[in-house]
Write a protein that holds these residues in place. Structure first.
Motif, PDB file in Angstrom:
ATOM      1  N   ASN A  50       0.846  -1.199   0.000  1.00 35.94           N
ATOM      2  CA  ASN A  50       0.000   0.000   0.000  1.00 35.94           C
ATOM      3  C   ASN A  50       0.879   1.245   0.000  1.00 35.94           C
ATOM      4  O   ASN A  50       1.801   1.355   0.820  1.00 35.94           O
ATOM      5  N   GLN A  51       0.581   2.157  -0.886  1.00 37.65           N
ATOM      6  CA  GLN A  51       1.369   3.384  -0.972  1.00 37.65           C
ATOM      7  C   GLN A  51       1.112   4.269   0.230  1.00 37.65           C
ATOM      8  O   GLN A  51      -0.035   4.622   0.519  1.00 37.65           O
ATOM      9  N   GLY A  52       2.162   4.580   0.941  1.00 38.10           N
ATOM     10  CA  GLY A  52       2.055   5.496   2.073  1.00 38.10           C
ATOM     11  C   GLY A  52       1.546   4.880   3.355  1.00 38.10           C
ATOM     12  O   GLY A  52       1.345   5.603   4.336  1.00 38.10           O
ATOM     13  N   SER A  53       1.326   3.588   3.380  1.00 36.83           N
ATOM     14  CA  SER A  53       0.872   2.937   4.615  1.00 36.83           C
ATOM     15  C   SER A  53       1.412   1.511   4.675  1.00 36.83           C
ATOM     16  O   SER A  53       2.043   1.025   3.739  1.00 36.83           O
ATOM     17  N   GLU A  54       1.155   0.858   5.786  1.00 35.00           N
ATOM     18  CA  GLU A  54       1.686  -0.488   5.991  1.00 35.00           C
ATOM     19  C   GLU A  54       1.051  -1.469   5.013  1.00 35.00           C
ATOM     20  O   GLU A  54      -0.123  -1.366   4.663  1.00 35.00           O
ATOM     21  N   ALA A  55       1.841  -2.442   4.607  1.00 35.59           N
ATOM     22  CA  ALA A  55       1.344  -3.466   3.696  1.00 35.59           C
ATOM     23  C   ALA A  55       0.293  -4.334   4.378  1.00 35.59           C
ATOM     24  O   ALA A  55       0.254  -4.453   5.610  1.00 35.59           O
ATOM     25  N   THR A  56      -0.535  -4.961   3.570  1.00 31.89           N
ATOM     26  CA  THR A  56      -1.562  -5.877   4.063  1.00 31.89           C
ATOM     27  C   THR A  56      -1.098  -7.298   3.801  1.00 31.89           C
ATOM     28  O   THR A  56      -0.975  -7.704   2.646  1.00 31.89           O
ATOM     29  N   TYR A  57      -0.845  -8.043   4.861  1.00 29.52           N
ATOM     30  CA  TYR A  57      -0.252  -9.375   4.744  1.00 29.52           C
ATOM     31  C   TYR A  57      -1.319 -10.460   4.733  1.00 29.52           C
ATOM     32  O   TYR A  57      -2.352 -10.357   5.414  1.00 29.52           O
TER      33      TYR A  57
END
Lengths: 117, 111
Positions: A50-57
């Motif tokens: 995700n651009q500008g935020s934490e990834a979604t695992y």
């Protein structure tokens, strides 16, 4: 379509070390994904970058093991941390343009072939 | 696991013959896609079929979708040696955009 490059294309690493894989796209894209393909197996989604935020695992993958960055709409990195031989795989990034609707094809990079000794 | 299954796992045919690969998936979908992978490299998108479509053609490729059976098939007609690759189906669930890949079929086309 999109042209995607990955660096490195392949690497051989020692157990306990970390490797950062880069994914560069030639145009701004909404969605970027990271997949793992273990030897002789199919692809498994690791996370959505995700651009500008934490990834979604996805289930079974955690940020401490696979930290991901996405500083802008054309670039992402995946780090494989504290590697073990079980991490030997091909790692692929993919992108998806969603401006035409979210349900369309993904475009894949050439992959990074990682061998951990 | 939500991973779909494909059969056969491996298929060897002569050039000029047709190749058929089958895919089953587990959840309701928005669309199903087919990809080709050459020698463990990146994937190439072949064709996308939406849940309200039953058949789609693209060049030598023909894809069918049966949502009542949660299955799809890929037919490659008049195969060529260059078609030798692994083929994967990937389903996209309704309301989502994540691909769930099938187990893959390794196709070998011999001269």
């Amino acid at each position: 379509s999109a042209v995607i490059s990955q660096k490195p294309s392949r690497d051989i690493c020692q157990r306990g070390t970390s490797l950062t894989i880069q994914c560069q796209v030639d145009s701004q894209v909404t969605m970027m994904f990271w997949y793992r393909q273990q030897p002789g197996q199919s692809l498994t989604l690791i996370a959505t970058a995700n651009q500008g935020s934490e990834a979604t695992y996805e289930s079974g993958f955690v940020i401490d093991k696979f930290p991901i960055s996405r500083p802008n709409l054309t670039f992402s990195t995946l780090t494989v941390s504290n590697m073990s031989p079980e991490d030997s795989s091909i790692y692929l990034c993919s992108v998806q343009h969603t401006l035409a609707g979210p349900y369309n094809e993904q475009f894949f990079g050439p992959g990074t072939r990682l061998t951990v000794l | 696991s939500q991973q779909g299954e494909e059969d056969p796992q491996a298929l060897s045919i002569q050039e000029g013959e047709n190749a058929t690969m089958n895919c089953s998936y587990k959840t309701s979908i928005n669309n199903l896609q087919w990809y080709r992978q050459n020698s463990g490299r990146g994937l190439v998108h072949l064709i996308l079929i939406r849940s309200n479509e039953r058949e789609k053609h693209s060049g030598r490729l023909r894809v069918t979708l049966d949502t009542s059976k949660k299955s799809s098939s890929l037919l490659i007609t008049a195969s060529r040696a260059a078609d030798t690759a692994s083929y994967f189906c990937a389903s996209v669930p309704g309301g989502g955009n994540k691909l769930t890949f099938g187990t893959g079929t390794q196709l070998k086309v011999e001269l």
